[in-house]
Design a protein around this motif. Structure first.
Motif, PDB file in Angstrom:
ATOM      1  N   CYS A 119       0.772  -1.265   0.237  1.00  0.00           N
ATOM      2  CA  CYS A 119       0.032  -0.115  -0.036  1.00  0.00           C
ATOM      3  C   CYS A 119       0.780   1.137   0.033  1.00  0.00           C
ATOM      4  N   VAL A 120       1.868   1.203  -0.740  1.00  0.00           N
ATOM      5  CA  VAL A 120       2.699   2.585  -0.866  1.00  0.00           C
ATOM      6  C   VAL A 120       2.282   3.394  -2.306  1.00  0.00           C
TER       7      VAL A 120
ATOM      8  N   VAL B  34      -1.064  -8.763  -2.354  1.00  0.00           N
ATOM      9  CA  VAL B  34      -2.359  -7.948  -2.939  1.00  0.00           C
ATOM     10  C   VAL B  34      -1.788  -6.385  -2.844  1.00  0.00           C
ATOM     11  N   SER B  35      -1.861  -5.856  -4.253  1.00  0.00           N
ATOM     12  CA  SER B  35      -1.315  -4.453  -4.513  1.00  0.00           C
ATOM     13  C   SER B  35      -2.581  -3.342  -4.688  1.00  0.00           C
ATOM     14  N   VAL B  36      -2.384  -2.423  -3.721  1.00  0.00           N
ATOM     15  CA  VAL B  36      -3.327  -1.312  -4.086  1.00  0.00           C
ATOM     16  C   VAL B  36      -2.824  -0.229  -4.874  1.00  0.00           C
ATOM     17  N   VAL B  37      -1.334  -0.185  -5.417  1.00  0.00           N
ATOM     18  CA  VAL B  37      -0.477   0.603  -5.897  1.00  0.00           C
ATOM     19  C   VAL B  37      -1.280   1.127  -7.139  1.00  0.00           C
ATOM     20  N   THR B  38      -1.510   2.248  -7.339  1.00  0.00           N
ATOM     21  CA  THR B  38      -2.051   3.133  -8.718  1.00  0.00           C
ATOM     22  C   THR B  38      -1.134   2.810  -9.828  1.00  0.00           C
ATOM     23  N   GLY B  39      -1.560   2.174 -10.683  1.00  0.00           N
ATOM     24  CA  GLY B  39      -0.913   2.030 -12.123  1.00  0.00           C
ATOM     25  C   GLY B  39       0.308   1.166 -12.188  1.00  0.00           C
ATOM     26  N   ALA B  40       0.430   0.545 -11.091  1.00  0.00           N
ATOM     27  CA  ALA B  40       1.454  -0.649 -11.309  1.00  0.00           C
ATOM     28  C   ALA B  40       0.899  -1.897 -11.613  1.00  0.00           C
ATOM     29  N   HIS B  41       1.188  -2.251 -12.721  1.00  0.00           N
ATOM     30  CA  HIS B  41       0.856  -3.696 -13.398  1.00  0.00           C
ATOM     31  C   HIS B  41       1.150  -4.631 -12.823  1.00  0.00           C
ATOM     32  N   THR B  42       0.551  -6.044 -12.938  1.00  0.00           N
ATOM     33  CA  THR B  42       0.947  -7.250 -12.181  1.00  0.00           C
ATOM     34  C   THR B  42       2.499  -7.642 -12.775  1.00  0.00           C
ATOM     35  N   ASP B  43       2.663  -7.326 -14.253  1.00  0.00           N
ATOM     36  CA  ASP B  43       3.784  -7.573 -14.733  1.00  0.00           C
ATOM     37  C   ASP B  43       5.207  -7.152 -13.991  1.00  0.00           C
TER      38      ASP B  43
END
Ligand SMILES: NC(=O)c1ccc[n+]([C@@H]2O[C@H](COP(=O)([O-])OP(=O)(O)OC[C@H]3O[C@@H](n4cnc5c(N)ncnc54)[C@H](OP(=O)(O)O)[C@@H]3O)[C@@H](O)[C@H]2O)c1
Length: 255
Positions: free
Chosen positions: A55-56, A80-89
């Motif tokens: 969550c950064v 689990v990521s809530v980071v905006t714009g960071a694709h799973t790749d």
């Protein structure tokens, strides 16, 4: 923090089941005093975890992933990521191709259990998705979407909270101009907005159907509504949402 508090307040997790990390030891101590487990080291904090929530801010992600990449067990641990714009790749590239990753885009209404959360995933099992969706469902509602819709979800869902708050502020300012004290105006505008949202969610209707019910011929509602449209109400909202979505899409790469 809203996520951790939402998980506890909804009864999904106990305070002691959640380990929070931060770089700032002082603010971390404040969280420890609330009863959360805390750790200044991300690498140490994740060792016992089943699920790792990231969550950064987008510009803080690379440093964080570098810190945990040696200690994460991607065969066992779910990210689990809530980071905006960071694709799973991005996660697969740094943590390992087999990394099970779920992206979540909630909003701050998690704290009052009225969030809308959009979820997408890579390598996650059905069980992973069910578990994470159940977690977020305790804090509102959720849907699973394709990953290429996550930036659109950011605009409509996460930024959306601010958009609707601004419309409530605008309505309350109108209320003050026509004679209400500010506190009454905000209360009236917020409860009216809540009522409008509930009409849609409970009746499962379209906004225009509900609008038709309150616009009588030559009446005051249609006059006010049309004036707002002449001033660009819908157009401003649509343009703002499109701009937010484009910016969300580039936040990680631009960092
Ligand atoms: N706010 C929303 O409504 C919302 C909704 C959906 C998604 N998001 C996304 O969620 C992410 C976080 O948003 P936010 O509003 O919560 O941002 P924020 O208030 O700036 O929180 C980021 C937190 O990350 C901590 N941090 C940064 N680097 C760290 C590291 N290496 N190790 C441990 N902790 C670290 C920071 O604490 P220290 O500086 O003390 O380390 C800070 O508490 C963003 O990507 C945002 O786009 C936000």
């Amino acid at each position: 923090m809203a996520l951790a508090e939402g998980l506890v307040e909804s009864g999904t997790c106990k305070l002691q089941d959640i380990t929070l990390t931060k770089r700032n030891a002082q603010t971390l101590a404040a969280l420890a005093s609330k009863g959360f487990q805390t750790n200044i080291s991300n690498a140490d904090a994740i060792v016992e975890a089943d699920t790792i929530f990231i969550c950064v801010l987008p510009q803080q992600l690379n440093e964080l992933l570098a810190e945990i990449k040696e200690s994460i067990d991607i065969d066992k641990q779910l990210v689990v990521s809530v980071v905006t714009g960071a694709h799973t790749d991005v996660f697969k590239e740094i943590l390992g191709e087999q990394c099970r990753i779920i992206r979540a885009m909630p909003n701050t209404a998690m704290k009052v259990r009225e969030s809308m959360t959009c979820l997408s995933s890579a390598n996650a099992t059905g069980e992973d998705l069910n578990m994470v969706q159940s977690l977020f469902n305790t804090m509102g509602q959720s849907i699973i979407i394709e990953e290429n819709m996550m930036s659109a979800a950011t605009a409509l869902c996460a930024c959306g909270i601010a958009f609707f708050l601004r419309t409530i502020r605008a309505a309350s300012q109108g209320g003050v101009e026509i004679g209400f004290h500010a506190s009454d105006a905000v209360k009236i505008a917020a409860q009216t907005a809540l009522g409008a949202a509930k009409l849609l969610t409970i009746n499962k209707s379209h906004p225009e159907q509900e609008i038709d019910k309150v616009t009588s011929p030559k009446g005051c509602t249609i006059a006010g509504l049309n004036e707002m449209e002449h001033q660009g109400l819908s157009s401003a909202m649509i343009k703002g949402i499109k701009l937010s979505s484009n910016i969300a899409n580039n936040l990680y790469t631009a960092s």
